[in-house]
Every structure is written in C-alpha cells, then in structure tokens.
Design a protein around this motif. Structure first.
Motif, PDB file in Angstrom:
ATOM      1  N   ILE A 218       0.822  -1.220   0.000  1.00 41.72           N
ATOM      2  CA  ILE A 218       0.000   0.000   0.000  1.00 41.72           C
ATOM      3  C   ILE A 218       0.855   1.269   0.000  1.00 41.72           C
ATOM      4  N   GLU A 219       1.891   1.278   0.848  1.00 42.68           N
ATOM      5  CA  GLU A 219       2.735   2.478   0.958  1.00 42.68           C
ATOM      6  C   GLU A 219       3.441   2.789  -0.360  1.00 42.68           C
ATOM      7  N   LYS A 220       3.882   1.722  -1.026  1.00 39.85           N
ATOM      8  CA  LYS A 220       4.562   1.885  -2.321  1.00 39.85           C
ATOM      9  C   LYS A 220       3.624   2.519  -3.337  1.00 39.85           C
ATOM     10  N   ILE A 221       2.373   2.056  -3.318  1.00 39.91           N
ATOM     11  CA  ILE A 221       1.380   2.593  -4.261  1.00 39.91           C
ATOM     12  C   ILE A 221       1.095   4.062  -3.944  1.00 39.91           C
ATOM     13  N   LYS A 222       0.972   4.347  -2.647  1.00 39.66           N
ATOM     14  CA  LYS A 222       0.696   5.730  -2.224  1.00 39.66           C
ATOM     15  C   LYS A 222       1.823   6.653  -2.712  1.00 39.66           C
ATOM     16  N   ALA A 223       3.057   6.194  -2.564  1.00 39.68           N
ATOM     17  CA  ALA A 223       4.224   7.000  -2.953  1.00 39.68           C
ATOM     18  C   ALA A 223       4.248   7.300  -4.458  1.00 39.68           C
ATOM     19  N   LEU A 224       3.609   6.441  -5.251  1.00 42.81           N
ATOM     20  CA  LEU A 224       3.584   6.654  -6.708  1.00 42.81           C
ATOM     21  C   LEU A 224       2.572   7.733  -7.126  1.00 42.81           C
ATOM     22  N   GLN A 225       1.735   8.152  -6.158  1.00 44.74           N
ATOM     23  CA  GLN A 225       0.711   9.187  -6.420  1.00 44.74           C
ATOM     24  C   GLN A 225      -0.099   8.922  -7.700  1.00 44.74           C
ATOM     25  N   PRO A 226      -0.733   7.750  -7.754  1.00 45.50           N
ATOM     26  CA  PRO A 226      -1.493   7.446  -8.977  1.00 45.50           C
ATOM     27  C   PRO A 226      -2.759   8.294  -9.101  1.00 45.50           C
ATOM     28  N   ASP A 227      -3.180   8.497 -10.363  1.00 45.17           N
ATOM     29  CA  ASP A 227      -4.471   9.149 -10.627  1.00 45.17           C
ATOM     30  C   ASP A 227      -5.573   8.100 -10.689  1.00 45.17           C
ATOM     31  N   ILE A 228      -5.178   6.859 -10.957  1.00 44.32           N
ATOM     32  CA  ILE A 228      -6.149   5.767 -11.064  1.00 44.32           C
ATOM     33  C   ILE A 228      -5.432   4.454 -10.782  1.00 44.32           C
ATOM     34  N   ILE A 229      -6.158   3.538 -10.149  1.00 45.44           N
ATOM     35  CA  ILE A 229      -5.629   2.190  -9.894  1.00 45.44           C
ATOM     36  C   ILE A 229      -6.585   1.220 -10.588  1.00 45.44           C
ATOM     37  N   ILE A 230      -6.034   0.332 -11.412  1.00 48.77           N
ATOM     38  CA  ILE A 230      -6.878  -0.604 -12.163  1.00 48.77           C
ATOM     39  C   ILE A 230      -6.787  -1.979 -11.532  1.00 48.77           C
ATOM     40  N   ALA A 231      -7.954  -2.500 -11.112  1.00 52.35           N
ATOM     41  CA  ALA A 231      -7.999  -3.796 -10.434  1.00 52.35           C
ATOM     42  C   ALA A 231      -9.028  -4.683 -11.140  1.00 52.35           C
ATOM     43  N   ASN A 232      -9.149  -5.903 -10.652  1.00 48.41           N
ATOM     44  CA  ASN A 232     -10.104  -6.849 -11.225  1.00 48.41           C
ATOM     45  C   ASN A 232     -10.759  -7.629 -10.107  1.00 48.41           C
ATOM     46  N   LYS A 233     -12.052  -7.850 -10.241  1.00 45.96           N
ATOM     47  CA  LYS A 233     -12.846  -8.474  -9.179  1.00 45.96           C
ATOM     48  C   LYS A 233     -12.308  -9.844  -8.771  1.00 45.96           C
ATOM     49  N   GLU A 234     -11.820 -10.615  -9.768  1.00 44.14           N
ATOM     50  CA  GLU A 234     -11.358 -11.959  -9.466  1.00 44.14           C
ATOM     51  C   GLU A 234      -9.900 -11.984  -8.990  1.00 44.14           C
ATOM     52  N   GLU A 235      -9.073 -11.145  -9.624  1.00 48.05           N
ATOM     53  CA  GLU A 235      -7.640 -11.171  -9.323  1.00 48.05           C
ATOM     54  C   GLU A 235      -7.300 -10.533  -7.985  1.00 48.05           C
ATOM     55  N   ASN A 236      -7.995  -9.462  -7.639  1.00 44.42           N
ATOM     56  CA  ASN A 236      -7.649  -8.712  -6.428  1.00 44.42           C
ATOM     57  C   ASN A 236      -8.759  -8.847  -5.395  1.00 44.42           C
ATOM     58  N   THR A 237      -8.412  -8.786  -4.120  1.00 50.95           N
ATOM     59  CA  THR A 237      -9.425  -8.997  -3.082  1.00 50.95           C
ATOM     60  C   THR A 237     -10.183  -7.705  -2.773  1.00 50.95           C
ATOM     61  N   GLU A 238     -11.368  -7.885  -2.197  1.00 49.56           N
ATOM     62  CA  GLU A 238     -12.169  -6.712  -1.801  1.00 49.56           C
ATOM     63  C   GLU A 238     -11.428  -5.845  -0.796  1.00 49.56           C
ATOM     64  N   GLU A 239     -10.665  -6.497   0.099  1.00 49.35           N
ATOM     65  CA  GLU A 239      -9.914  -5.763   1.121  1.00 49.35           C
ATOM     66  C   GLU A 239      -8.881  -4.847   0.451  1.00 49.35           C
ATOM     67  N   ILE A 240      -8.170  -5.405  -0.540  1.00 52.88           N
ATOM     68  CA  ILE A 240      -7.161  -4.608  -1.251  1.00 52.88           C
ATOM     69  C   ILE A 240      -7.831  -3.402  -1.908  1.00 52.88           C
ATOM     70  N   VAL A 241      -8.924  -3.683  -2.630  1.00 53.39           N
ATOM     71  CA  VAL A 241      -9.612  -2.607  -3.342  1.00 53.39           C
ATOM     72  C   VAL A 241     -10.091  -1.533  -2.374  1.00 53.39           C
ATOM     73  N   ALA A 242     -10.683  -1.966  -1.253  1.00 53.84           N
ATOM     74  CA  ALA A 242     -11.184  -0.997  -0.258  1.00 53.84           C
ATOM     75  C   ALA A 242     -10.058  -0.140   0.296  1.00 53.84           C
ATOM     76  N   SER A 243      -8.918  -0.758   0.600  1.00 52.13           N
ATOM     77  CA  SER A 243      -7.827   0.016   1.189  1.00 52.13           C
ATOM     78  C   SER A 243      -7.180   0.961   0.177  1.00 52.13           C
ATOM     79  N   LEU A 244      -7.271   0.620  -1.103  1.00 48.09           N
ATOM     80  CA  LEU A 244      -6.669   1.483  -2.130  1.00 48.09           C
ATOM     81  C   LEU A 244      -7.551   2.665  -2.505  1.00 48.09           C
TER      82      LEU A 244
END
Length: 280
Positions: free
Chosen positions: A71-97
């Motif tokens: 999470i911290e690494k992603i935050k440091a990248l200052q993204p404008d958008i994060i692309i995820a997938n319902k099957e590949e990534n968990t709901e917890e990950i998506v919620a925290s991002l």
C-alpha cells in the motif's frame, strides 16, 4: 478537457476531471492492454506477475503481487487511477486502495465484458481510436473463429489450474466461456458436487464426474509437470492430456486477439475426436 463520468463493471460511478496520467495496474492482462493502447508512459506501477511486455519489469515500480500489494509503495507513486479486477484482487485490497485514488474494477466473464473493458479504457484514457482498432481486430478474429469451429465435434474436457490440491476451472469463469467457444464441454461447469468457480476436485472420481475426452493442464498459475499428466491420466478411460498456454485461456484484454489463432492450432493438435470402443 471536459469532466467525464464513467461506470465501472461493478456499477460504481467514477468522475474524472481530467485524463488520468499516472496509472497503477494490478492485473497482468490489463497491463498488457494499457501498453497496447499506447499508454506505456502513463503506467507507473505494476505487479510482479505483469510479464508482458517483459521490459516493463525493469522500467516500472513493482508494487507486489495480485493478492498482496504494498500500500505504501502505491501511495508513494501518487497514482491518478488504480486498475484492479474483481477476481484477481481482493475486496480488502480494493477498499484500502480507494483512500489513495479512484480504483477502477473490471469484472470479466464473457467476451462482451472484455470488449466493454477495452472500450472503457479508451474513454478513460482518451485512447478511443486505439481501443476501437483492437476491438475491430478481436471481432474480426472472433467471427473467423466461429466459422472455423462450426463443423467441429464437441468434446468433454477438464481444465486444471492447480495441483496439491487439484483444482479446475468451473462455471461462471472467463476460462469456461472460452472453453465453450471451442466446443470444449467443461465437465465441471456448475457440477452439482463441485459448485463454484475454481472447485477443488477428487481426481479419483473423474470418470463418474464426467469422464473427459481431453484433460488440459494450464501453464499458469501452477507449473504442471509430466508426473501430474500421468497421475491424472490414470483416472480417465481414454483422455488425451495436454499442456496448454494458460494466458490464452485466462488473460483478457488484447490477448484475445492472439488467442483465436492459438485455439486453431490447438484443434489441429487434437485432430478429430476418436470413437472409443470399450472391451469389458
């Protein structure tokens, strides 16, 4: 540019004031799609499984896997958008991002869903022309493949994705949709004893579960070896066991354009189904 509001495949509305410039992609096949749409320079973070095109691994920040992200690494990248997938990534990950940036979640089971995703990316990233080019390419290959498959005889199959324990692709999966398209009747498609999308199965019962004509061993996510092929072969009457390119059956995005050619070769490899005569 004007503000645009677009709804993702979970039905969540996203409003973009401007075209997102910094993208974190948490799905290998979607990283490939972004690259094919001409967005290489906008991609800032990818997963360690994003291996196509290969050079991205050395030019982009790796933010973890698809199931564990930093999470911290992603935050440091200052993204404008994060692309995820319902099957590949968990709901917890998506919620925290979601606290970091808008998280666009895809949900892909059918070829139509896949085309919708390509169209959505074209809109979000202002790459409509490129998206349309890929959609046309896929539709052309799809039509051509439907002609190719029209006179083929159906065969019963099992598609293995894991060993220890043995797991297969079940119903409601993109893999299952592509199997159907190939006239491969998945014996575990909504099997009464093995519900769910990727059920764990008892291989000793494969004959009574549907006795497949072909057993597919996917090249990913598990590295199947010959010993698995031999072991599985013992529990069918007559199945041919073959190793297949898992990316062709499970990666969505632009990969589908290549998959149809691959499927044609696969049918050539399999030849005509044989009539079996059992002597008791």
């Amino acid at each position: 540019m004007a503000t645009k509001t677009i709804t993702d495949q979970l039905g969540i509305e996203h409003t973009f004031q401007s075209t997102p410039k910094r993208i974190v992609s948490l799905v290998p096949s979607q990283t490939e799609l972004l690259y094919d749409l001409g967005l290489e320079d906008s991609i800032v973070g990818i997963t360690k499984f994003c291996i196509h095109p290969f050079h991205l691994k050395s030019t982009k920040t790796i933010v973890g896997g698809t199931k564990q992200v930093k999470i911290e690494k992603i935050k440091a990248l200052q993204p404008d958008i994060i692309i995820a997938n319902k099957e590949e990534n968990t709901e917890e990950i998506v919620a925290s991002l979601r606290a970091i940036a808008p998280v666009w979640v895809t949900d892909i089971v059918s070829i139509e869903d896949n085309i919708q995703m390509i169209e959505d990316f074209g809109q979000i990233f202002n790459k409509r022309t490129e998206a349309q080019k890929w959609i046309d390419k896929i539709n052309f290959a799809y039509q051509d493949f439907q002609n190719f498959i029209a006179d083929k005889k159906p065969r019963k199959v099992a598609y293995f994705i894991w060993a220890n324990p043995y797991m297969v692709a079940g119903g409601e999966t993109y893999i299952n949709e592509l199997l159907k398209l190939n006239k491969f009747q998945n014996i575990y498609d909504n099997h009464p004893n093995y519900p769910g999308r990727y059920p764990e199965i008892v291989i000793q019962k494969m004959r009574i579960q549907g006795d497949p004509d072909v057993v597919f061993l996917s090249s990913e996510p598990f590295p199947f070896k010959d010993e698995h092929a031999f072991e599985l072969g013992r529990y069918t009457h007559h199945a041919i066991t073959i190793f297949v390119d898992g990316e062709m059956f499970s990666w969505y995005g632009t990969r589908l354009a290549k998959a149809f050619e691959y499927f044609k070769k696969l049918h050539e490899r399999l030849g005509e189904p044989h009539e079996h005569h059992h002597h008791h």
